[in-house]
Design an enzyme around this catalytic site. Structure first.
Site, PDB file in Angstrom:
ATOM      1  N   ARG A  71       0.897  -1.300   0.118  1.00 55.78           N
ATOM      2  CA  ARG A  71      -0.091   0.094   0.006  1.00 55.78           C
ATOM      3  C   ARG A  71       0.966   1.348   0.066  1.00 55.78           C
ATOM      4  NH1 ARG A  71      -4.237  -2.948  -1.683  1.00 55.78           N
ATOM      5  NH2 ARG A  71      -5.429  -4.018  -0.292  1.00 55.78           N
ATOM      6  N   ASN A 101      -0.552  -1.583  -7.603  1.00 60.95           N
ATOM      7  CA  ASN A 101      -1.933  -0.840  -7.418  1.00 60.95           C
ATOM      8  C   ASN A 101      -1.824   0.062  -6.130  1.00 60.95           C
ATOM      9  OD1 ASN A 101      -1.986  -3.173  -5.694  1.00 60.95           O
ATOM     10  ND2 ASN A 101      -4.102  -3.476  -6.041  1.00 60.95           N
ATOM     11  N   ASP A 159      -2.095  -6.352 -11.196  1.00 63.23           N
ATOM     12  CA  ASP A 159      -2.850  -7.083 -10.256  1.00 63.23           C
ATOM     13  C   ASP A 159      -3.833  -6.101  -9.561  1.00 63.23           C
ATOM     14  OD1 ASP A 159      -3.291  -9.296  -8.749  1.00 63.23           O
ATOM     15  OD2 ASP A 159      -2.727  -8.242  -7.233  1.00 63.23           O
ATOM     16  N   ASN A 292     -10.521 -11.638  -3.834  1.00 57.06           N
ATOM     17  CA  ASN A 292     -10.641 -11.881  -5.034  1.00 57.06           C
ATOM     18  C   ASN A 292      -9.172 -12.372  -5.644  1.00 57.06           C
ATOM     19  OD1 ASN A 292     -11.148 -11.587  -7.642  1.00 57.06           O
ATOM     20  ND2 ASN A 292     -11.009  -9.175  -7.788  1.00 57.06           N
ATOM     21  N   ASP A 319      -0.940 -12.893  -1.304  1.00 58.43           N
ATOM     22  CA  ASP A 319      -1.807 -11.919  -1.752  1.00 58.43           C
ATOM     23  C   ASP A 319      -2.290 -11.079  -0.567  1.00 58.43           C
ATOM     24  OD1 ASP A 319      -3.160 -10.108  -3.108  1.00 58.43           O
ATOM     25  OD2 ASP A 319      -4.732 -11.871  -3.708  1.00 58.43           O
TER      26      ASP A 319
END
Ligand SMILES: [Zn+2]
Length: 439
Positions: A71, A101, A159, A292, A319
């Site tokens: 993050r 991301n 991703d 997800n 993940d």
């Protein structure tokens, strides 16, 4: 953390180093941050060595995680470089590969350097950064792959988003051999998945929109055919379905350069959890079960284990996807996707060992050398001369997952309240102690 002594001896451990096919009661001698040797317990001990007492616990190479979300930059309410890598160290991971991301997206050399500087300043473990494949993860314009690779991007991935545009995917794949890099693909056909949030069975039971296996398999089929055309290297992130395992197995048999990872949660949890689990205090449709790709069926989990065992799946990756409480405390359809995973990966996976489904050295290989090979990282073994990245853990130590136990800022795991067995007691990177249990 104490200053790093020049010479360290990890004593009385049960060493497991799958890379060298070594398992047994050995001591580990470390000098200036490198492994010197694995030696018998009765070998002569240099007087000046700082001694670490392993007390019969497992001593193995530090774990390598191909898929985490730290993050950084831009989402400090979810995780920071400090908290994300502290969580990694607490989970026994000494190398983590962070997804792009973020805000802004890691799609330029400038943002990549920002991450590298922050890692230099604040990371407890090695941080490898993936770069986005398309600018802003928009799927329209390719990033400057060669500049990003030159600047140290370890691999490429959008991703969180699939790459819809087949031409871009094909072009990017065709350039991977030249750049000596891999594309890590988040496989989700949005035409099928649309607003889906849970596996078909659970979705039906709870009246939620489905995210069916077909949505994953279709995209994997497309990417395998692009790989066949274009060459290059393709890594399938977080495989969740039996059908996908079959596709990857067949592509490997055809000699294609394809690799794959599976998460601990897809191996060990199923969509029954989405329907509610009284023993975990999870009400039906609890947002902490939303991830997800979604949790699948028992048959899928079994096929994933089969794929891991026969080498179709190369690595286990967490993940790790931390979120702030406000992102999760919403109705199921609106809550953020994702689980934290760095700190629960090992104990969850050890359930497979205690049930006799996989051997401990095999599990350790899939957390060390297996992932290191996928991205070509200098990690995952205790070979003489290797960086002294070492994890020491007690496979039997019981602990209960609770928010205050987790170093990650994200407390979003469906395992809250569950008693797990297996705990990392010490983690070292370059011979430096970066985590001690309870510190
Ligand atoms: Zn993903």
């Amino acid at each position: 953390m104490p200053p790093t002594p020049r010479l360290i001896l990890i004593r009385n451990g049960h060493v497991v180093d799958p890379g060298q096919r070594i398992e047994g009661p050995l001591d580990v001698l470390i000098e200036r941050g490198k492994i010197v040797q694995l030696q018998p317990r009765d070998a002569e001990i240099p007087e000046s060595a700082y001694r670490v007492e392993a007390g019969g616990q497992i001593v193995c190479p530090g774990f390598v995680d191909l898929h985490v979300h730290l993050r950084f930059p831009g989402l400090p309410e979810k995780e920071t470089m400090e908290s994300g890598t502290a969580a990694a160290a607490a989970g026994g991971f000494t190398t983590v590969c962070a997804m792009a991301n973020t805000r802004p997206v890691v799609d330029s050399v400038e943002v990549l350097r920002q991450v590298q500087e922050e890692a230099e300043r604040a990371a407890r473990v090695r941080v490898c950064q993936l770069a986005a494949l398309t600018c802003g993860l928009q799927g329209e314009r390719m990033t400057d792959l060669s500049a990003l690779a030159d600047a140290g991007a370890v691999a490429f991935s959008d991703d969180g988003q699939p790459v819809f545009n087949s031409e871009i995917m094909q072009e990017a794949l065709s350039r991977m051999d030249g750049l000596n890099r891999t594309i890590s693909a988040h496989e989700e056909d949005r035409a099928i998945v649309d607003r889906g949030v849970a596996n078909q069975r659970a979705a039906q039971a709870l009246g939620l929109p489905p995210w069916p296996c077909q949505g994953e398999a279709r995209m994997v089929e497309r990417d395998i055919s692009l790989l066949r055309e274009a060459g290059g290297r393709l890594h399938i992130a977080h495989v969740s379905c039996a059908r996908t395992v079959d596709l990857i197995r067949a592509a490997k048999a055809d000699g294609l350069a394809i690799t794959a990872e599976v998460t601990p949660h897809h191996l060990l949890l199923t969509d029954r959890l989405v329907e509610g689990d009284a023993s975990s205090g999870l009400q039906p449709g609890h947002p902490n079960t939303k991830v997800n790709p979604p949790l699948r069926t028992e048959e899928d989990a079994e096929a994933l284990l089969g794929g891991l065992l026969d080498g179709t799946i190369d690595a286990i990756a967490t993940d790790h996807a931390p979120h702030a409480a406000a992102d999760k405390n919403k109705p199921y359809a609106e809550a953020a996707f994702g689980f934290t995973g760095s700190e629960t990966a090992l104990p969850l996976l050890l359930e497979l060992v205690s049930r006799g489904r996989i051997a401990l050295p095999f599990l350790i290989e899939k957390l060390t050398l297996g992932p290191a090979r996928v991205f070509g990282l200098d990690a995952g073994t205790l070979h003489p001369g290797a960086p002294a990245d070492v994890t020491i853990f007690d496979p039997d130590a019981a602990w209960t997952v609770a928010p205050h136990e987790l170093h990650s800022l994200g407390k979003n795991t469906p395992l809250l309240g569950r008693e797990l067995h297996g705990r990392v007691s010490m983690t070292m990177v370059d011979g430096q102690i970066v985590h001690v249990e309870g510190v």
